[in-house]
Design a protein around this motif. Structure first.
Motif, PDB file in Angstrom:
ATOM      1  N   VAL A  23      12.165  32.289  25.728  1.00  0.00           N
ATOM      2  CA  VAL A  23      12.295  33.232  26.886  1.00  0.00           C
ATOM      3  C   VAL A  23      11.897  32.621  28.298  1.00  0.00           C
ATOM      4  O   VAL A  23      12.436  32.814  29.233  1.00  0.00           O
TER       5      VAL A  23
ATOM      6  N   LEU B 193      14.386  32.358  31.240  1.00  0.00           N
ATOM      7  CA  LEU B 193      14.006  32.777  32.655  1.00  0.00           C
ATOM      8  C   LEU B 193      14.258  31.859  33.760  1.00  0.00           C
ATOM      9  O   LEU B 193      14.693  31.957  34.770  1.00  0.00           O
TER      10      LEU B 193
ATOM     11  N   SER C 128      14.490  43.985  28.709  1.00  0.00           N
ATOM     12  CA  SER C 128      12.797  44.008  28.829  1.00  0.00           C
ATOM     13  C   SER C 128      12.473  43.831  30.167  1.00  0.00           C
ATOM     14  O   SER C 128      11.455  44.534  30.639  1.00  0.00           O
TER      15      SER C 128
ATOM     16  N   ILE D 271      16.717  40.003  27.063  1.00  0.00           N
ATOM     17  CA  ILE D 271      15.805  39.675  28.078  1.00  0.00           C
ATOM     18  C   ILE D 271      15.822  40.532  29.228  1.00  0.00           C
ATOM     19  O   ILE D 271      14.931  41.237  29.969  1.00  0.00           O
TER      20      ILE D 271
ATOM     21  N   MET E 110      11.337  41.889  21.142  1.00  0.00           N
ATOM     22  CA  MET E 110      10.488  41.596  22.349  1.00  0.00           C
ATOM     23  C   MET E 110       9.440  42.713  22.577  1.00  0.00           C
ATOM     24  O   MET E 110       8.926  42.967  23.645  1.00  0.00           O
TER      25      MET E 110
END
Length: 295
Positions: free
Chosen positions: A28, A32, A71, A68, A229
């Motif tokens: 992650v 990012l 999220s 992601i 997640m």
């Protein structure tokens, strides 16, 4: 706190327990980082883009990047919650000190906060068994953003009320804006002549905010996070309370007499602004959920 373990220990055979999976945090964080360096676009972290633009092999698939993104969209709702936590925390800090400045009739000043849990015990079943089924039956839209906005509103009204109470304390004798600190207080034993029971509506409003806002926030974090997640999103949700602690440091100079009215007024203004922003920025999320349900 030990009592909370009893149902967990007695009912552990009835719980659904998932074995821990591999740690996704390194992936992650790497994704990012690639998304940020790619112009703050998570699509820049997808395997094809990384391979073609940077000749870099990544250990994830496109679906991982989509999770992601989902999220992050969920976590953006939490941006305003540090202000909510900052005001909600007054129940466990400054309101206890405020009670010490009031006529308590022999009641310890830290006992008034029990009004919050009591109000929650009374309010929660009414809302869950009465209000929610009613709006569902009437097909009234009352999604999570609307519920959280109502929670913010109740807490804002509680902060307005708290500001007024503090003003009343400063207007009452014998010590006015320096409660328990003047000679007339007989060494701090005679408080300003305002009843401590005036605090009850503040705790009642906090209980309403808890039911509408914090419970819904936890539910929202769980339901809208991808399966892989959920823990990460829940941690982000709870981390907002930590951000609140950092914000509280800025108010330290105001947490003493005779500046408490100013402090409560500033907190009220911040929370009122956060309430408006929550509704304006995120109300469309409730509408999109309704559209999904219809489809």
């Amino acid at each position: 706190m030990w009592l909370a373990l009893v149902p967990i220990l007695l009912g552990h055979k009835h719980f659904i327990r998932h074995s821990p999976t591999s740690n996704i945090m390194p992936q992650v964080c790497a994704a990012l980082r690639y998304g940020i360096t790619g112009g703050f676009k998570m699509d820049a972290a997808k395997p094809d883009v990384q391979l073609h633009q940077h000749s870099r092999q990544v250990p994830w698939a496109d679906s991982f990047i989509e999770e992601i993104k989902r999220s992050l969209l969920t976590c953006r709702v939490f941006i305003l919650f540090p202000i909510h936590w900052l005001c909600y925390n007054q129940i466990f800090s400054n309101l206890i000190s405020q009670a010490g400045q009031m006529v308590r009739y022999g009641i310890p000043n830290d006992m008034m906060k029990i009004s919050g849990p009591i109000s929650g015990i009374i309010i929660a079943p009414i809302i869950q068994k009465g209000l929610y089924p009613y709006v569902t039956k009437r097909r009234i839209s009352f999604g999570p953003i609307a519920r959280m906005t109502v929670g913010f509103t109740f807490l804002t009204l509680s902060m307005v009320y708290t500001t007024v109470i503090q003003k009343l304390i400063y207007q009452a004798g014998p010590c006015y804006d320096i409660p328990l600190s003047c000679a007339a207080s007989n060494g701090g034993t005679i408080p300003n002549q305002v009843s401590v029971f005036l605090q009850v509506p503040t705790y009642f409003g906090g209980g309403l905010a808890d039911v509408f806002c914090l419970t819904t926030g936890t539910e929202y974090a769980y339901n809208h996070a991808p399966k892989s997640m959920k823990t990460l999103v829940q941690a982000t949700w709870l981390a907002m309370a930590g951000v609140r602690t950092c914000l509280a440091l800025a108010f330290t100079p105001l947490t003493k007499d005779p500046h408490l009215v100013t402090m409560y007024a500033i907190l009220t203004g911040l929370l009122g602004g956060a309430t408006i922003l929550l509704w304006v920025l995120f109300r469309s999320l409730d509408k999109s959920k309704i559209k999904e349900d219809v489809e």
